[in-house]
Design a protein around this motif. Structure first.
Motif, PDB file in Angstrom:
ATOM      1  N   VAL A  71     -20.170  78.950  56.647  1.00 25.12           N
ATOM      2  CA  VAL A  71     -20.993  80.155  56.474  1.00 25.12           C
ATOM      3  C   VAL A  71     -22.140  80.143  57.473  1.00 25.12           C
ATOM      4  O   VAL A  71     -22.444  81.164  58.113  1.00 25.12           O
ATOM      5  N   LEU A  75     -22.839  82.885  60.436  1.00 26.95           N
ATOM      6  CA  LEU A  75     -24.122  83.582  60.510  1.00 26.95           C
ATOM      7  C   LEU A  75     -24.828  83.297  61.828  1.00 26.95           C
ATOM      8  O   LEU A  75     -25.429  84.201  62.431  1.00 26.95           O
ATOM      9  N   GLY A 139     -28.248  86.030  55.948  1.00 28.94           N
ATOM     10  CA  GLY A 139     -27.244  87.080  55.875  1.00 28.94           C
ATOM     11  C   GLY A 139     -27.825  88.482  55.994  1.00 28.94           C
ATOM     12  O   GLY A 139     -27.094  89.428  56.302  1.00 28.94           O
ATOM     13  N   VAL A 144     -25.312  90.644  61.607  1.00 29.45           N
ATOM     14  CA  VAL A 144     -24.320  90.167  60.645  1.00 29.45           C
ATOM     15  C   VAL A 144     -23.455  91.338  60.194  1.00 29.45           C
ATOM     16  O   VAL A 144     -23.967  92.379  59.778  1.00 29.45           O
ATOM     17  N   ARG A 146     -21.736  93.010  57.681  1.00 29.81           N
ATOM     18  CA  ARG A 146     -21.743  92.961  56.217  1.00 29.81           C
ATOM     19  C   ARG A 146     -20.779  93.957  55.572  1.00 29.81           C
ATOM     20  O   ARG A 146     -20.294  93.715  54.471  1.00 29.81           O
ATOM     21  N   SER A 154     -15.589  93.294  51.607  1.00 21.68           N
ATOM     22  CA  SER A 154     -16.435  92.701  52.644  1.00 21.68           C
ATOM     23  C   SER A 154     -16.275  91.185  52.667  1.00 21.68           C
ATOM     24  O   SER A 154     -16.501  90.507  51.658  1.00 21.68           O
ATOM     25  N   TYR A 156     -18.178  89.182  54.186  1.00 27.62           N
ATOM     26  CA  TYR A 156     -19.526  88.622  54.059  1.00 27.62           C
ATOM     27  C   TYR A 156     -19.895  88.412  52.592  1.00 27.62           C
ATOM     28  O   TYR A 156     -20.311  87.313  52.191  1.00 27.62           O
ATOM     29  N   TYR A 157     -19.762  89.437  51.781  1.00 23.16           N
ATOM     30  CA  TYR A 157     -20.178  89.336  50.374  1.00 23.16           C
ATOM     31  C   TYR A 157     -19.300  88.359  49.599  1.00 23.16           C
ATOM     32  O   TYR A 157     -19.794  87.618  48.738  1.00 23.16           O
ATOM     33  N   SER A 209     -11.383  91.074  59.094  1.00 24.12           N
ATOM     34  CA  SER A 209     -12.547  90.921  59.975  1.00 24.12           C
ATOM     35  C   SER A 209     -12.134  90.499  61.382  1.00 24.12           C
ATOM     36  O   SER A 209     -12.733  90.938  62.368  1.00 24.12           O
TER      37      SER A 209
END
Length: 246
Positions: A71, A75, A139, A144, A146, A154, A156-157, A209
């Motif tokens: 992660v 990021l 984040g 980023v 998102r 997503s 990211y989430y 992604s």
């Protein structure tokens, strides 16, 4: 591919070669631990060796560290790509310094969480909170990807939530063995079952992604195609026509 593209692919490479195999092994050990506990309660003995519990704990800690690590890699790539492309350090040097300090604090908090002793309940809570806060603050930075308007798909989430659940699991691990009422064990099981579902979702959203974030050598073509199509219709981009070979 250039160096920037290699860094972009580092996140999915580690996820495929390290994180997802660890998930399978940890899940296998968790099922063995549960089966051993049930057999021991029922018959007083089990064919599953006691070392399964130790392996589950150790591999689970490795898994959490790996998840937090990838992660942070993702990021860092997104944030510093934005910093260099938009020359953020010239416009707001304090913001760049703040970001670097947050990265350092998050990594330091993760290390201290792992070094905290079993009887240091308060410090485990502090370091777990600081690690989670660091991931959330990073984040929220510019650059980023998102996809907030479609949070339900997503990457990211899903990733941030899974990482937070893993951090909580490490923080409460010593309490599981102290609690005779099995409340913390149930919390641990619930958190990791949810994390497992999120990991399945990460496999899907991660693939999306990779398709939505082009490599460096593809960006010029993709942007040019997007601009041409948007002059006609802002919402539809069709595949380019590929001429037949002569």
């Amino acid at each position: 591919m250039n160096f920037k593209d290699i860094i972009l692919l580092l996140h999915p490479i580690i996820a495929v070669t390290v994180v997802f195999p660890l998930i399978g092994i940890v899940l296998n050990r968790a099922l063995q631990v549960r089966q051993r506990r049930l057999e021991t309660i029922a018959t007083g003995k089990s064919k599953i060796p006691p070392v399964a519990g130790q392996e589950h704990t150790q591999l689970g800690r490795w898994l959490t560290g790996s998840v937090v690590g990838i992660v942070l890699i993702a990021l860092a790539y997104a944030i510093f790509s934005n910093v260099f492309e938009n020359q953020v350090w010239l416009k707001s040097s304090f913001q760049v310094i703040f970001i670097v300090l947050i990265f350092a604090a998050t990594i330091g908090s993760t290390i201290l969480l792992y070094k905290a002793k079993a009887n240091d309940k308060k410090w485990r809570g502090v370091f777990a909170t600081l690690t989670g806060m660091g991931l959330v603050i990073l984040g929220c930075q510019d650059g980023v990807y998102r996809l907030t308007d479609k949070w339900y798909m997503s990457h990211y989430y899903y990733g941030i939530t899974a990482a937070l659940l893993m951090i909580v699991s490490v923080a409460i691990l010593p309490e599981i063995y102290k609690d005779k009422s099995n409340v913390w064990r149930k919390v641990h099981i619930a958190a990791n079952c949810l994390a497992l579902l999120l990991f399945f979702g990460l496999g899907v959203t991660g693939t999306l992604s990779l398709l939505e974030l082009p490599l460096n050598w593809q960006k010029g073509y993709v942007n040019q195609l997007y601009q041409k199509q948007c002059e006609v219709n802002p919402c539809v981009i069709t595949n380019p026509a590929i001429p037949d070979k002569p």
